[in-house]
Design an enzyme around this catalytic site. Structure first.
Site, PDB file in Angstrom:
ATOM      1  N   LYS A  69      -4.077  -2.289  14.034  1.00  9.12           N
ATOM      2  CA  LYS A  69      -3.327  -1.298  14.788  1.00  9.12           C
ATOM      3  C   LYS A  69      -3.785  -1.222  16.240  1.00  9.12           C
ATOM      4  O   LYS A  69      -4.962  -1.336  16.542  1.00  9.12           O
ATOM      5  CB  LYS A  69      -3.470   0.066  14.112  1.00  9.12           C
ATOM      6  CG  LYS A  69      -2.548   0.179  12.914  1.00  9.12           C
ATOM      7  CD  LYS A  69      -2.953   1.297  12.015  1.00  9.12           C
ATOM      8  CE  LYS A  69      -4.287   0.969  11.392  1.00  9.12           C
ATOM      9  NZ  LYS A  69      -4.749   1.993  10.486  1.00  9.12           N
ATOM     10  N   GLU A 120       0.842  -1.195   0.000  1.00  9.61           N
ATOM     11  CA  GLU A 120       0.000   0.000   0.000  1.00  9.61           C
ATOM     12  C   GLU A 120       0.880   1.248   0.000  1.00  9.61           C
ATOM     13  O   GLU A 120       2.091   1.159   0.251  1.00  9.61           O
ATOM     14  CB  GLU A 120      -0.904   0.003   1.234  1.00  9.61           C
ATOM     15  CG  GLU A 120      -0.127  -0.008   2.543  1.00  9.61           C
ATOM     16  CD  GLU A 120      -0.908   0.569   3.711  1.00  9.61           C
ATOM     17  OE1 GLU A 120      -1.536   1.631   3.540  1.00  9.61           O
ATOM     18  OE2 GLU A 120      -0.873  -0.034   4.800  1.00  9.61           O
TER      19      GLU A 120
HETATM   20  N1  PSU Z   1      -0.960   0.553   9.360  1.00 11.82           N
HETATM   21  C1  PSU Z   1       0.082   1.326   9.726  1.00 11.82           C
HETATM   22  N2  PSU Z   1       0.071   2.624   9.324  1.00 11.82           N
HETATM   23  C2  PSU Z   1      -0.931   3.116   8.521  1.00 11.82           C
HETATM   24  C3  PSU Z   1      -2.021   2.298   8.137  1.00 11.82           C
HETATM   25  C4  PSU Z   1      -1.973   1.013   8.583  1.00 11.82           C
HETATM   26  O1  PSU Z   1       0.992   0.877  10.418  1.00 11.82           O
HETATM   27  O2  PSU Z   1      -0.860   4.280   8.144  1.00 11.82           O
HETATM   28  C5  PSU Z   1      -3.109   2.822   7.210  1.00 11.82           C
HETATM   29  C6  PSU Z   1      -3.465   1.721   6.232  1.00 11.82           C
HETATM   30  O3  PSU Z   1      -3.429   2.287   4.935  1.00 11.82           O
HETATM   31  C7  PSU Z   1      -4.869   1.326   6.614  1.00 11.82           C
HETATM   32  C8  PSU Z   1      -5.420   2.654   7.052  1.00 11.82           C
HETATM   33  O4  PSU Z   1      -5.576   0.740   5.548  1.00 11.82           O
HETATM   34  O5  PSU Z   1      -4.342   3.169   7.835  1.00 11.82           O
HETATM   35  C9  PSU Z   1      -6.718   2.517   7.800  1.00 11.82           C
HETATM   36  O6  PSU Z   1      -7.324   3.769   7.891  1.00 11.82           O
HETATM   37  P1  PSU Z   1      -8.865   3.884   8.327  1.00 11.82           P
HETATM   38  O7  PSU Z   1      -8.890   3.474   9.775  1.00 11.82           O
HETATM   39  O8  PSU Z   1      -9.211   5.332   8.118  1.00 11.82           O
HETATM   40  O9  PSU Z   1      -9.619   2.958   7.438  1.00 11.82           O
END
Ligand code: PSU
Ligand code: MN
Length: 302
Positions: free
Chosen positions: A154, A22
């Site tokens: 996370k 990603e």
């Molecule tokens: N994991 C990390 N750092 C990040 C993310 C995931 O260690 O920045 C990002 C990924 O792109 C994940 C997104 O898909 O955060 C999720 O965001 P949201 O909770 O807004 O869906």
């Protein structure tokens, strides 16, 4: 529909292993210059295990799998890059923006390009609190038939609720040499994983069965962070509580929540979380490459 980078297209055509990555973690999730270090170490881990990396993004409205080096540079500068989830892909392409793809969007692009293995840090999931904030990563994992290697979800999230949602959405979860859902920065929670697998080859064989059954969703591989970089759970819990309070006070909502929380946790742990984040990204990329190599070998032998 999707522009596949030249090296990636060659690898796919020859049946060589490819790992998709990603770009949101580089453009929104990690600060400069740690994002460059993370990107380089992930790419190096994949290449050294004999696979080809394919970073996904929206580049000036083009949906790309396998960014060119100059394009990666643009994303590492983090300027004017919007965060793009799966639901944003069509609009971002039509409106011609530069967009960094989250797990949900990257899974979609990887699958459309014919890539079976994807690596990230932690997936999005169910947030804490009562705002019903749930990442689109979860629903997309239930629809896209790709192996997703991560260190769990996370630590800023409600991990128990996230694990429950993965079950409801029928996403297969495999613990890589662990019985427990990892806690991103720490070793493991008390949340059990149904299946423990011991080798990349075993994961490749589970995936082959999954596909032959016509299962629509992902195989989520959870890989605990490398031992030397695991943080103390009490320290992480305190940092996450402080981060949640800061983000709530600042009134941040929607797609800004996750980047703001990650930044706050970094501050609260004086950067230790950043080192753990980079180490686990590299470790996940290496495992993903080994799985892609096993898959390619199995394909050749069929
Ligand atoms: N994991 C990390 N750092 C990040 C993310 C995931 O260690 O920045 C990002 C990924 O792109 C994940 C997104 O898909 O955060 C999720 O965001 P949201 O909770 O807004 O869906
Ligand atoms: Mn959200």
């Amino acid at each position: 529909m999707v522009r596949v980078g030249e090296e990636v297209a060659d690898a796919l055509a020859a049946g060589r292993p490819v790992v998709a990555l990603e770009s949101s973690v580089f453009a929104q999730g990690l600060p400069v210059p740690a994002n460059r270090e993370a990107c380089e170490r992930m790419v190096e881990a994949i290449v050294s295990h004999g696979a080809t990396p394919a970073v996904t993004a929206v580049v000036g409205g083009r949906l790309v799998v396998g960014l060119a080096d100059a394009e990666v540079e643009r994303f590492l500068r983090r300027e004017g890059i919007v965060k793009v989830g799966a639901r944003d892909l069509a609009a971002a392409a039509t409106l011609g923006v530069d967009g960094a793809t989250t797990v949900s969007a990257s899974l979609v692009l990887a699958e459309r390009a014919g890539i079976a293995v994807f690596a990230t840090g932690g997936i999005g999931g169910v947030h804490r609190g009562d705002a019903l904030d749930e990442s689109a990563d979860l629903i997309e994992l239930s629809r896209v038939s790709v192996i997703c290697v991560c260190a769990g979800a996370k630590a800023i999230l409600d991990l128990r609720a996230t694990a429950e949602r993965l079950e409801t959405l029928s996403v297969a979860v495999l613990g890589f040499r662990t019985d427990w859902f990892p806690e991103f920065y720490c070793a493991g929670t008390t949340i059990p994983v149904s299946w423990k697998v011991g080798s990349p080859d075993q994961i490749a064989r589970v995936y082959a069965r999954h596909v032959s059954l016509g299962m629509p969703g992902a195989v989520l591989v959870v890989n605990p962070p490398p031992e030397a970089f695991r943080l103390d759970k009490a320290v992480v819990d305190r940092a996450v509580d402080a981060a949640l309070a800061q983000v709530r006070r600042a009134g941040i909502a929607g797609r800004g929540v996750t980047p703001a929380l990650l930044e706050s946790v970094e501050r609260e742990t004086s950067g230790a979380s950043l080192q753990t984040n980079i180490a686990l990204l590299e470790s996940n990329a290496a495992l993903a490459a080994r799985i892609a190599v096993a898959l390619a070998a199995a394909e050749k032998n069929r």
